[in-house]
Design an enzyme around this catalytic site. Structure first.
Site, PDB file in Angstrom:
ATOM      1  N   THR A  45       0.732  -1.288   0.009  1.00 24.73           N
ATOM      2  CA  THR A  45       0.150   0.072   0.057  1.00 24.73           C
ATOM      3  C   THR A  45       0.894   1.297   0.046  1.00 24.73           C
ATOM      4  O   THR A  45       0.615   2.224  -0.676  1.00 24.73           O
ATOM      5  CB  THR A  45      -0.995  -0.169   1.233  1.00 24.73           C
ATOM      6  OG1 THR A  45      -1.845  -1.095   1.116  1.00 24.73           O
ATOM      7  CG2 THR A  45      -1.625   1.263   1.362  1.00 24.73           C
ATOM      8  N   TYR A  59      -8.082   0.182  -3.214  1.00 33.94           N
ATOM      9  CA  TYR A  59      -7.049   0.974  -4.153  1.00 33.94           C
ATOM     10  C   TYR A  59      -6.304  -0.266  -4.449  1.00 33.94           C
ATOM     11  O   TYR A  59      -6.567  -1.259  -4.325  1.00 33.94           O
ATOM     12  CB  TYR A  59      -6.177   1.802  -3.234  1.00 33.94           C
ATOM     13  CG  TYR A  59      -5.523   1.133  -1.920  1.00 33.94           C
ATOM     14  CD1 TYR A  59      -6.380   1.087  -0.612  1.00 33.94           C
ATOM     15  CD2 TYR A  59      -4.660   0.438  -2.095  1.00 33.94           C
ATOM     16  CE1 TYR A  59      -6.226   0.650   0.333  1.00 33.94           C
ATOM     17  CE2 TYR A  59      -3.918  -0.425  -0.859  1.00 33.94           C
ATOM     18  CZ  TYR A  59      -4.676  -0.322   0.110  1.00 33.94           C
ATOM     19  OH  TYR A  59      -4.232  -0.895   1.416  1.00 33.94           O
ATOM     20  N   SER A  92       1.505  -7.696  -0.674  1.00 34.53           N
ATOM     21  CA  SER A  92       2.188  -8.792   0.148  1.00 34.53           C
ATOM     22  C   SER A  92       1.589 -10.042   0.658  1.00 34.53           C
ATOM     23  O   SER A  92       2.122 -10.905   0.871  1.00 34.53           O
ATOM     24  CB  SER A  92       2.719  -7.996   1.427  1.00 34.53           C
ATOM     25  OG  SER A  92       1.496  -7.927   2.418  1.00 34.53           O
ATOM     26  N   THR A 125       1.496  -4.507   4.267  1.00 31.87           N
ATOM     27  CA  THR A 125       1.272  -4.580   5.760  1.00 31.87           C
ATOM     28  C   THR A 125       0.718  -6.030   5.728  1.00 31.87           C
ATOM     29  O   THR A 125       0.954  -6.523   7.176  1.00 31.87           O
ATOM     30  CB  THR A 125       0.414  -3.606   6.436  1.00 31.87           C
ATOM     31  OG1 THR A 125      -1.068  -3.712   5.560  1.00 31.87           O
ATOM     32  CG2 THR A 125       0.797  -2.212   6.207  1.00 31.87           C
ATOM     33  N   ASP A 126       0.140  -6.607   5.016  1.00 29.56           N
ATOM     34  CA  ASP A 126      -0.519  -7.844   5.081  1.00 29.56           C
ATOM     35  C   ASP A 126       0.405  -8.933   5.807  1.00 29.56           C
ATOM     36  O   ASP A 126      -0.115  -9.569   6.588  1.00 29.56           O
ATOM     37  CB  ASP A 126      -1.414  -8.530   4.273  1.00 29.56           C
ATOM     38  CG  ASP A 126      -2.588  -7.698   3.779  1.00 29.56           C
ATOM     39  OD1 ASP A 126      -3.203  -7.768   2.630  1.00 29.56           O
ATOM     40  OD2 ASP A 126      -2.735  -6.744   4.473  1.00 29.56           O
ATOM     41  N   LYS A 198      -0.353  -7.784  13.056  1.00 29.64           N
ATOM     42  CA  LYS A 198      -1.332  -6.690  12.462  1.00 29.64           C
ATOM     43  C   LYS A 198      -2.638  -6.901  13.246  1.00 29.64           C
ATOM     44  O   LYS A 198      -3.087  -7.917  13.228  1.00 29.64           O
ATOM     45  CB  LYS A 198      -1.538  -6.918  10.929  1.00 29.64           C
ATOM     46  CG  LYS A 198      -2.280  -5.876  10.358  1.00 29.64           C
ATOM     47  CD  LYS A 198      -2.344  -6.001   8.766  1.00 29.64           C
ATOM     48  CE  LYS A 198      -3.018  -4.812   8.139  1.00 29.64           C
ATOM     49  NZ  LYS A 198      -3.144  -4.776   6.591  1.00 29.64           N
ATOM     50  N   GLU A 319      -2.719 -28.628  27.285  1.00 33.37           N
ATOM     51  CA  GLU A 319      -3.751 -29.292  27.020  1.00 33.37           C
ATOM     52  C   GLU A 319      -3.751 -30.495  26.167  1.00 33.37           C
ATOM     53  O   GLU A 319      -4.768 -31.093  25.824  1.00 33.37           O
ATOM     54  CB  GLU A 319      -4.635 -28.206  25.756  1.00 33.37           C
ATOM     55  CG  GLU A 319      -5.349 -26.727  26.666  1.00 33.37           C
ATOM     56  CD  GLU A 319      -6.343 -27.242  27.679  1.00 33.37           C
ATOM     57  OE1 GLU A 319      -6.673 -26.479  28.504  1.00 33.37           O
ATOM     58  OE2 GLU A 319      -7.163 -28.510  27.437  1.00 33.37           O
TER      59      GLU A 319
END
Ligand code: DGL
Length: 362
Positions: A45, A59, A92, A125-126, A198, A319
């Site tokens: 971006t 975009y 990304s 950023t992903d 993120k 667990e």
């Protein structure tokens, strides 16, 4: 960058001017008083453009080249001698192991040069958090590596890319950032590559280190550190990808109510060498999934129990009886980060005791 200058960035005239060097002063490392910082651009971006100044979703990422990104922030020249290199131009979500191997090799090659003081990587950023951790484990230099992105495209009102890039370059040139591992710097905050994630699909403050906390702030163009990473990274990492052309296939299966082993069996059949189980709670295994994981282990697949929760320690033998099942506990790594460490671990060993030690080390 004001909207008008940003708008201009996407015009053919500006691109032509850059191409003939009218504007793209190809800065050699000129001012000896300033640090020399390489900017490696990969897309995202921060290099994105939208149809209007208010387009902040919908975009197109990965449109503007590295020279244009640099030209749009003339203030960079006040904090560092910068040079740009367009390594990829992708959104990304399309980052692959091949991209990571190429990027890690290029970063190591550049940082070995005495006249390179730091590196900034512009990135979507992903998957910044994944690339950051991969480089944290495979870059063998104490010099700063700072990964930066933006949540608004370059053409938007109040685009965050320019100030993020300015801060990232300043941070990468700072002696205070030496030896801190790979850093992620957006929104005036400095986070460690191992722990950052993120946390919001679209807001500028999306990158956080929940609970464990960020390392510091960028203020006035200068870094202010208040914490140090604790786990091993970069110069203390045992992982060397310099001679690798591929990485072992590791996949993630997600835990949820009423889940099943269909995807797990498909991953194993397709040749996965490792499986990350993103379990509910503290990595709990459902009665439907557990037999599938046991069968996968019997086939030699290394199983790591992680959690979809995102915070806290995934306790070994909590667990599930990991000792008995011969599974590995992910400690505090979320599933997408655990996948990276397991991939690199499998380049060295398939011994689960050795791999568990790696999850307590990095
Ligand atoms: N397609 C997303 C990416 O490249 C856009 C998100 C962004 O870069 O902020 O990661």
């Amino acid at each position: 960058m004001s909207f008008i200058s940003a708008r201009w960035l996407t015009t053919p005239l500006f691109a032509a001017a850059c191409s003939v060097g009218l504007l793209a002063s190809s800065p050699s490392f000129a001012d000896e008083k300033l640090p020399n910082v390489m900017i490696l651009a990969t897309g995202g971006t921060i290099a994105g453009t939208g149809a209007t100044s208010t387009t902040t979703v919908g975009y197109t990422a990965a449109k503007i080249g590295v020279e244009q990104l640099i030209e749009a922030v003339p203030e960079l020249k006040k904090v560092a001698n910068v040079k740009g290199e367009q390594v990829f131009q992708i959104a990304s979500e399309n980052m692959t192991n091949d991209h990571w191997l190429k990027l890690s090799k290029r970063v190591n090659e550049l940082l070995a040069k005495p006249d390179v003081d730091g590196i900034v990587i512009t990135h979507g950023t992903d998957t910044i958090e994944e690339t950051a951790y991969f480089l944290d484990l495979t870059v063998h230099s104490a010099k700063p590596v700072v990964i930066v992105g933006a949540m608004r495209p370059a053409t938007a009102i109040s685009a965050d890319g320019p100030i993020n890039l300015y801060n990232a370059v300043s941070l990468a040139g700072s002696k205070d950032a030496v030896g801190k591992g790979v850093l992620v710097a957006l929104n005036d905050q400095i986070n460690a590559g191992r722990d950052v994630t993120k946390t919001n699909t679209s807001t500028a403050d999306t990158f956080r280190t929940p609970e464990l906390g960020m390392l510091g702030y960028m203020q006035g163009g200068l870094p202010h550190f208040y914490r140090q990473p604790v786990r091993k990274h970069t110069t203390e990492s045992e992982f060397d990808v310099s001679k690798l052309d591929s990485l072992p296939q590791v996949d993630i299966v997600y835990g949820y109510a009423n889940n099943n082993r269909i995807a797990l069996d498909a991953f194993v059949k397709a040749g996965a060498k490792g499986i990350i189980h993103a379990g509910v709670g503290d990595g709990s295994l459902s009665n439907a999934m557990k037999p599938g994981l046991i069968d996968a282990r019997k086939d030699g697949v290394v199983i790591v129990r992680s959690s979809r929760v995102g915070n806290g320690i995934l306790a070994r033998n909590g667990e599930a009886n990991d000792d008995e099942l011969d599974f590995v506990a992910s400690d505090t790594l979320n599933p997408q980060k655990a996948r990276i460490l397991l991939m690199l671990a499998l380049t060295k060993t398939s011994d689960t005791k050795a791999i568990q030690k790696m999850f307590y080390t990095y």
